[in-house]
Design a protein around this motif. Structure first.
Motif, short mmCIF file in Angstrom:
data_model
loop_
_atom_site.label_atom_id
_atom_site.label_comp_id
_atom_site.label_asym_id
_atom_site.label_seq_id
_atom_site.Cartn_x
_atom_site.Cartn_y
_atom_site.Cartn_z
N VAL A 292 -18.95 -27.66 11.03
CA VAL A 292 -19.44 -27.73 12.21
C VAL A 292 -19.19 -27.17 13.36
CG1 VAL A 292 -21.05 -29.57 13.44
CG2 VAL A 292 -20.31 -30.12 11.32
N LEU A 293 -19.82 -26.17 14.10
CA LEU A 293 -19.32 -25.78 15.21
C LEU A 293 -20.29 -26.41 16.35
CD1 LEU A 293 -18.89 -22.07 14.13
CD2 LEU A 293 -17.24 -23.81 14.45
N SER A 294 -19.94 -26.72 17.37
CA SER A 294 -20.53 -27.40 18.46
C SER A 294 -20.16 -27.00 20.08
CB SER A 294 -20.80 -28.91 18.43
OG SER A 294 -19.33 -29.56 18.44
N TYR A 295 -21.23 -27.23 21.04
CA TYR A 295 -20.67 -26.88 21.97
C TYR A 295 -21.31 -27.89 23.13
CZ TYR A 295 -20.90 -24.71 27.03
OH TYR A 295 -21.00 -24.19 28.16
N ASP A 296 -20.68 -28.65 23.99
CA ASP A 296 -21.34 -29.62 25.11
C ASP A 296 -20.97 -29.22 26.61
OD1 ASP A 296 -21.72 -32.36 23.34
OD2 ASP A 296 -20.02 -31.42 22.49
N HIS A 297 -21.68 -29.42 27.24
CA HIS A 297 -21.81 -29.17 28.59
C HIS A 297 -22.57 -30.04 29.56
CE1 HIS A 297 -21.54 -25.47 31.68
NE2 HIS A 297 -21.88 -26.48 32.35
N ALA A 298 -21.67 -30.95 30.33
CA ALA A 298 -22.23 -31.71 31.22
C ALA A 298 -21.63 -31.67 32.61
CB ALA A 298 -21.57 -33.23 30.74
N SER A 299 -22.56 -31.60 33.58
CA SER A 299 -22.49 -31.38 34.88
C SER A 299 -21.56 -31.97 35.57
CB SER A 299 -23.76 -31.18 35.61
OG SER A 299 -24.39 -32.40 35.70
N GLY A 300 -20.85 -31.56 36.54
CA GLY A 300 -19.81 -32.41 37.57
C GLY A 300 -20.40 -32.36 38.88
N ASP A 301 -19.61 -33.14 39.52
CA ASP A 301 -20.17 -33.07 41.25
C ASP A 301 -19.38 -32.23 41.95
OD1 ASP A 301 -21.37 -34.34 43.41
OD2 ASP A 301 -19.57 -35.55 43.89
N GLY A 302 -19.95 -31.52 42.68
CA GLY A 302 -19.41 -30.49 43.56
C GLY A 302 -19.37 -30.87 44.97
N ARG A 303 -19.09 -29.87 45.94
CA ARG A 303 -18.85 -30.36 47.29
C ARG A 303 -20.09 -30.26 48.21
NH1 ARG A 303 -14.08 -26.30 46.73
NH2 ARG A 303 -12.23 -27.52 46.93
N GLY A 304 -21.02 -30.21 47.62
CA GLY A 304 -22.49 -30.37 48.35
C GLY A 304 -22.78 -31.59 48.97
N ASN A 305 -23.84 -31.72 49.50
CA ASN A 305 -24.20 -33.11 50.04
C ASN A 305 -24.91 -33.87 48.78
OD1 ASN A 305 -23.65 -32.42 52.57
ND2 ASN A 305 -25.57 -31.16 53.04
N GLY A 306 -25.59 -33.36 47.63
CA GLY A 306 -25.91 -34.34 46.70
C GLY A 306 -24.74 -34.72 45.79
N TYR A 307 -25.34 -35.26 44.44
CA TYR A 307 -24.49 -35.59 43.60
C TYR A 307 -24.77 -35.02 42.16
CZ TYR A 307 -21.55 -39.23 41.09
OH TYR A 307 -20.55 -39.91 40.21
N GLY A 308 -23.89 -34.48 41.63
CA GLY A 308 -24.20 -33.64 40.30
C GLY A 308 -23.63 -34.00 39.34
N ARG A 309 -22.66 -35.22 39.23
CA ARG A 309 -22.18 -35.90 37.72
C ARG A 309 -23.19 -36.49 37.14
NH1 ARG A 309 -16.64 -36.81 36.82
NH2 ARG A 309 -16.26 -38.61 35.41
N PHE A 310 -23.21 -35.89 35.57
CA PHE A 310 -24.08 -36.61 34.61
C PHE A 310 -23.74 -38.03 34.39
CE2 PHE A 310 -25.66 -37.11 30.23
CZ PHE A 310 -26.93 -36.96 30.44
#
Length: 439
Positions: A292-310
């Motif tokens: 099995v070959l797999s790939y996972d991509h979960a967003s993180g929180d950056g420096r902007g005014n919003g919140y990006g962490r999954f």
């Protein structure tokens, strides 16, 4: 340190006494699991290298009265001999708890309604799950409606209050204190999920939308999450001498606060995402190897005014990211990670896997996955390290007694070695052995 040893033996004594139901409509099941774990080269800041004995006992019963079924389950999860300060918390300790107490009514041949305390284990288990490896589990109080359509299609609607596992104070956890879990209207989880198997031959499609709403109370500090989470999943299940695959894409938005601190009153706009893709093949040869070959991509929180962490909500991670419990550095947050895995099944009694997973931060300034480490400047970069892990299981007696063992090595990269507060103790090593007896 031995804590409440006599109290811990009580659920074992109850389970060790065979239950004989006089009514053939009564179904009773029980199990006891004992696991020994050890970790060194700790990746968490201010946490000791340690070993521990984890004990989990479960008893469930269901009475089938025709159109109505009445069921319940008691789970007793405890930890002993861990060295302080350890990472042990409510995910390991939840002593003598009634996690299920429900009534299920069959409204028709295709529809049923369940009301009460319940566990839920859906789809990929990345968002809603009943934990297996973890000592304690997620549980909910509310109602769910299941409608089974023709051709293997189904629809589920639900409204619940997630149970807060108690005790949640350090002293109560260390003492394996018995305190009933609680649900509260200030935390609600509801939504809808549909599955169809009619997309393509051998391919199923799942779609869902979930809503999580929570507010602080005097006894529970939260991040005041008000999240909408929607996703789709395509799946072709593994078969011998055939290619299988899975693709899941999840979008998340709403509002949340950056922390649970009482002084944090700022509601941030949330925009986050998670993507998983995998392809595998089972070969027609001895041991039935599957690559099995797999790939996972979960967003993180950056420096902007919003919140990006999954936020993975109530999902499980062991089946994908290796052992949790005293270990568990990988989670679906601020993560970019491919994996290569080989699974084998020499016989009906044996199975095992070996996996390698490189790890990167999606955003260099956010906390990495489940490690609690962060470099707000981003100076230590995005490469966290590489994990190697394996597990082997064997049924000593089919469907009754199973033993398992596994290990993981986290070869730390620049981030896990040099981020602020990162322990200077070399690579992380973890291992476990367990035996489960069910009847």
């Amino acid at each position: 340190m031995i804590r409440q040893t006599t109290a811990a033996l009580l659920p074992l004594c109850i389970i060790a006494t065979p239950a004989h139901a006089k009514d053939e409509n009564l179904d009773i099941e029980a199990s006891v699991r004992v696991r020994v774990e050890g970790i060194d080269g700790q990746f968490r800041p201010n946490t000791a290298d340690t070993g521990a004995v984890l004990l989990r006992s479960q008893v469930s019963a269901e009475y089938d009265a025709g159109p109505v079924r009445i069921g319940g389950e008691i789970q007793d999860a405890r930890v002993y001999f861990d060295r302080q300060p350890s990472s042990v918390g409510t995910t390991e300790v939840d002593a003598l708890e009634l996690i299920q107490a429900y009534v299920t009514a069959e409204l028709s041949e295709k529809a049923e309604l369940q009301v009460g305390r319940m566990t839920m284990d859906w789809g990929s288990r990345r968002l809603v799950s009943r934990q297996n490896f973890r000592n304690s589990t997620n549980a909910f109080t509310g109602a769910r409606f299941d409608w089974r359509l023709s051709g293997g299609n189904n629809l589920t609607l639900f409204w619940t209050m997630p149970q807060d596992r108690l005790p949640n104070d350090r002293e109560g956890i260390l003492d394996n204190e018995i305190e009933p879990n609680r649900e509260r209207l200030e935390q609600q989880f509801f939504g809808a999920r549909g599955v169809t198997s009619a997309v393509l031959h051998g391919v199923s499609l799942e779609g869902y939308v979930y809503r999580l709403f929570e507010e602080d109370t005097p006894s529970f500090a939260t991040r005041n999450r008000r999240l909408w989470t929607g996703g789709i999943r395509l799946l072709k299940t593994p078969k011998v001498d055939a290619v299988d695959f899975e693709v899941e894409a999840i979008w998340q938005e709403g509002k949340a606060r950056a922390s649970t601190a009482a002084a944090d009153r700022t509601d941030l706009n949330v925009t986050a995402y998670f993507v998983h893709a995998s392809v595998g093949r089972t070969f027609a040869m001895p041991w039935s190897p599957r690559l099995v070959l797999s790939y996972d991509h979960a967003s993180g929180d950056g420096r902007g005014n919003g919140y990006g962490r999954f936020d993975t909500l109530f999902g499980a991670r062991v089946f994908e990211y290796g052992p949790s419990s005293l270990y568990g550095p990988i989670g679906r947050a601020n993560l970019i990670s491919p994996e290569a895995r080989v699974e084998v099944k020499p016989s009906k009694r044996w199975d095992g896997y070996l996996a390698v997973r490189p790890l990167w931060l999606e955003n260099a300034t956010d906390s990495f996955a489940s490690t609690g480490l962060r470099d707000a400047s981003g100076a230590t970069g995005r490469y966290a390290g590489t994990q190697f892990d394996f597990r082997v299981r064997h049924w000593l007696k089919p469907d009754r007694v199973r033993v398992a063992a596994g290990a993981a090595v986290l070869a730390k990269g620049n981030f896990l070695s040099n981020a602020p507060r990162a322990p200077d103790n070399g690579d992380t090593h973890y291992g476990f052995m367990e035996i489960t007896y069910g009847f």
